[in-house]
Write an enzyme that holds these catalytic residues in place. Structure first.
Site: not given
Ligand SMILES: *Cc1c(COP(=O)(O)O)cnc(C)c1O
Length: 368
Positions: A38, A264
């Site tokens: 993702k 800035y």
């Molecule tokens: C993002 C996510 C993961 C991955 O978690 P990590 O800590 O990056 O390994 C796993 N399960 C769900 C439901 C997630 O939203």
């Protein structure tokens, strides 16, 4: 790699292979592996990362939203893709692209079933998510009978997996709570399976879960951050390799007189004679203002140069007094040293946020 001449995010696919094999080595050979890609594969590049993982033999991929899954399908990714947080407005698109929803509430299950009726599908794969204490998304334990009443006897849907998500798998002070989540999930899963008459894939562990609770790996694990090189623990980080390295260059060097200010709002006021370098990297690239005013350091020829003054949209300034360097020299913002986790901690955040925040404007280059 030749020295860079602009801001780039270098993505090391060899490091990805190493991390995947390392995480697999902590699991039983038959445990399935779902790779979380993702948010552009944690800010890197979801297509190239998914292609590499597919070639390595990963079992499942996961994204958060439907559009992210469509991008992978459009690029030719064939592995099953779980969409963790789909919105019902996209259910049609989701089915047309062969993407598998996480169904997490009675409303969502009903809406998905209604959409399915318009498609001629058999055993469409869905994943049922249970809330066991994170209190973010998920059915509650007492929804099991409702779920069964909706799906039993329906030919167009099939529950291929059931899962839950841990709230504090990285924090061993919360071990009792985590174990209660594990127990609660196992109880729900057994009840559902018994009433369903078959056994969907069970999965619960994220990266820190794999590290800290391997005895609860069940049928599949879901790993994101570990694949990208971080384990939320210094000992594990040593054994993983960072996939992403953010590099930039020195655009201009200035000699600053005592009493002058930099940037800035005149936020940096020089106490003495200083030398500064301006870098083509700013908050629009994902290095936010919270890294400015002396908090974070970048690496120039092996030396730490603090970010001074306010980070601008497209630029930031660092203090290079006493550091041997010249215009066009390469600058490491994060990678091996400092790591994304180290840099993130200077602004009280975590590697996840820093990595996923690197904007699409930064050019991605790949090391095979
Ligand atoms: C993002 C996510 C993961 C991955 O978690 P990590 O800590 O990056 O390994 C796993 N399960 C769900 C439901 C997630 O939203």
């Amino acid at each position: 790699m030749p020295r860079t001449r602009e801001t780039v995010l270098e993505i090391d696919l060899k490091a990805l292979t190493h991390n995947y094999r390392f995480l697999k080595s902590r699991l039983h050979p038959e445990t399935k592996f779902l790779a979380v890609v993702k948010a552009f594969a944690y800010g890197s590049d979801s297509v190239r990362i998914a292609q590499k993982l597919e070639a390595l033999g990963v079992d499942y991929l996961a994204v958060a939203y439907v559009a992210e899954g469509i991008a992978l399908r459009d690029a030719g990714i064939k592995k099953p893709i779980l969409v963790l947080h789909p919105q019902s407005v996209n259910f049609d698109m989701m089915i047309r692209h062969d993407l598998e929803p996480s169904l997490y509430a009675p409303r969502v299950l009903k809406e998905f079933l209604e959409t399915l009726e318009k498609h001629n599908q058999k055993d469409y794969p869905v994943h049922i998510k249970f809330n066991t204490g994170l209190n973010r998304l998920g059915f509650w334990e007492n929804d099991v009978d409702f779920i069964l009443s909706q799906v039993n006897g329906k030919k167009d849907i099939k529950i291929v997996s059931i899962f839950s998500h841990l709230a504090a798998s990285e924090d061993l002070n919360e071990k009792d709570f985590t174990i209660s989540q594990i127990k609660s999930f196992e109880k729900i899963a057994s009840e559902l399976e018994e009433k369903l008459g078959y056994s969907p894939i069970r999965h619960l562990l994220n990266t820190s879960g794999i590290i800290n609770y391997p005895e609860s790996q069940l049928d599949m694990v879901r790993s994101g951050i570990g694949l990208y090189g971080f384990g939320n623990e210094a000992e594990i980080d040593k054994q993983l390799k960072p996939v992403a390295t953010l590099k930039t260059v020195i655009s201009q060097i200035h000699k600053i007189e005592p009493g002058e200010t930099v940037g800035y709002n005149r936020a940096y006021a020089s106490q003495g004679y200083r030398v500064t370098a301006t870098l083509p990297l700013g908050h629009a690239d994902g290095i936010g203002r919270h890294y400015g005013n002396g908090k974070a350091f970048v690496n120039i020829n092996g030396k730490a140069a603090p970010i001074i003054g306010n980070v601008c949209m497209d630029m930031l300034m660092v203090d290079i007094t006493g550091i041997e360097c010249k215009e066009c020299d390469e600058v490491i913002v994060f990678g091996k040293n400092p790591s994304a986790e180290e840099l993130a901690s200077t602004a009280n955040t975590i590697s996840y946020e820093l990595l996923t925040g690197i904007s699409q404007r930064v050019k991605r280059i790949f090391i095979e």
